[in-house]
Design an enzyme around this catalytic site. Structure first.
Site, PDB file in Angstrom:
ATOM      1  N   ARG A   3      39.927  36.113  41.047  1.00  0.00           N
ATOM      2  CA  ARG A   3      39.376  35.489  42.253  1.00  0.00           C
ATOM      3  C   ARG A   3      39.456  33.972  42.193  1.00  0.00           C
ATOM      4  NH1 ARG A   3      40.373  39.480  43.794  1.00  0.00           N
ATOM      5  NH2 ARG A   3      39.149  41.168  44.682  1.00  0.00           N
TER       6      ARG A   3
ATOM      7  N   PRO B 106      49.688  42.161  40.674  1.00  0.00           N
ATOM      8  CA  PRO B 106      50.156  43.203  41.599  1.00  0.00           C
ATOM      9  C   PRO B 106      49.439  43.125  42.952  1.00  0.00           C
ATOM     10  CG  PRO B 106      49.455  44.118  39.476  1.00  0.00           C
ATOM     11  CD  PRO B 106      48.975  42.714  39.536  1.00  0.00           C
ATOM     12  N   GLU B 107      50.214  43.003  44.011  1.00  0.00           N
ATOM     13  CA  GLU B 107      49.657  43.052  45.362  1.00  0.00           C
ATOM     14  C   GLU B 107      50.458  44.099  46.127  1.00  0.00           C
ATOM     15  OE1 GLU B 107      48.345  39.424  46.977  1.00  0.00           O
ATOM     16  OE2 GLU B 107      48.080  38.488  45.024  1.00  0.00           O
TER      17      GLU B 107
ATOM     18  N   ASN C  62      44.921  38.314  45.379  1.00  0.00           N
ATOM     19  CA  ASN C  62      44.505  36.912  45.252  1.00  0.00           C
ATOM     20  C   ASN C  62      45.617  35.904  45.535  1.00  0.00           C
ATOM     21  OD1 ASN C  62      42.337  35.161  44.798  1.00  0.00           O
ATOM     22  ND2 ASN C  62      43.182  34.639  42.807  1.00  0.00           N
TER      23      ASN C  62
ATOM     24  N   LYS D 235      47.558  48.762  47.962  1.00  0.00           N
ATOM     25  CA  LYS D 235      47.852  48.477  46.554  1.00  0.00           C
ATOM     26  C   LYS D 235      47.806  49.741  45.688  1.00  0.00           C
ATOM     27  CE  LYS D 235      44.928  44.804  46.538  1.00  0.00           C
ATOM     28  NZ  LYS D 235      44.217  43.687  45.858  1.00  0.00           N
TER      29      LYS D 235
END
Ligand SMILES: [Zn+2]
Length: 268
Positions: A254, A2-3, A169, A51
């Protein structure tokens, strides 16, 4: 993952289900909110801020909002009355019932009930998909952050929601590819305005898509083939054919992907 675009699309999906309706029952399954009961409150609207998902509520003269962050694994799903949930009940964190259905939040990273959600999120930089999107302010934030800390990488600067809100990410990796810089390049060596313009275009173009695409070339088939580098370790770069490299970070959200040819390595 999810972004900002995912949460924007989610707000768009939940809005017709909730907006203008009265909550007939609420059930918050986190200890801090266990006694909160918002039944009888009306839903004014559903929106995304970076977000974060915000459900705005009123009851007479009073206002509040349910604010959540999906993290890596969270979701909100809509169910008809009596419909069996499609996720395990023990992962439910919030159940918002209206007369013709329910919206359930599963595995949410954060869940809050705020008197003033805008104040709670005031630390965020400009929202890439927000109604008040301000590219100049976002670019200035990135440039200032780079000038303040020469050790700050472009990756960390893009992920820091205080600079601009909405990048996670996937986009962090894709933006670095489109900038032609290694993800560890110092922010101070990167064109902040160009980074902001790429970020906005990617999130805007994807805000309502079901499959995220950063290349502009529709790819059917293998997962992540709609992206330049993210998730494409050991596959050939779409531009130059070099094998995409993967570097694992401390967290699973990450992981870095880059093309060693297209993305210049930083000078040590
Ligand atoms: Zn390449």
């Amino acid at each position: 993952m999810p972004e900002g675009d995912t949460v924007f699309a989610l707000a768009t999906r939940l809005r017709p289900v909730l907006a203008g309706k009265t909550l007939t029952r609420t059930d918050f399954r986190v200890p801090r909110l266990a006694t909160v009961d918002l039944s009888g409150w009306s839903v004014d609207g559903v929106r995304s801020i970076g977000k974060h998902l915000v459900v705005d509520l009123t009851s007479g003269e009073r206002h509040c909002a349910i604010r959540s962050h999906l993290g890596m694994d969270g979701s909100w799903r809509v169910f008809a009355p009596g419909q069996r949930w499609t996720k395990p009940a023990h992962t439910a964190r919030a159940v918002l019932t209206v007369d013709d259905g329910a919206v359930v939040g599963f595995s949410l990273r954060e869940l809050h009930v705020d008197a003033d959600p805008d104040r709670a999120l005031a630390h965020l930089g400009p929202d890439l998909l927000g109604p008040a999107w301000d590219p100049s302010a976002a670019a200035a934030n990135l440039a200032d952050a780079g000038a303040r800390d020469p050790g700050l990488t472009v990756s960390r600067a893009l992920l820091d929601q205080r600079n601009l809100a909405g990048i996670g990410n996937v986009y962090r990796n894709e933006i670095c590819f489109l900038l032609g810089v290694h993800p560890s390049t110092s922010m101070s060596e990167v064109d902040a305005e160009q980074a902001v313009s790429i970020a906005r275009k990617l999130l805007w173009d994807n805000r309502l898509r079901t499959v995220r695409n950063t290349t502009g070339i529709p790819a059917r088939g293998r997962r992540h083939e709609d992206l330049w580098v993210y998730g494409r370790a050991a596959r050939p770069c779409r531009r130059c054919g070099t094998s995409i490299e993967r570097v694992d970070g401390a967290d699973r959200d990450r992981i870095t992907f880059y093309c060693p040819t297209c993305q210049l390595t930083v000078s040590e």
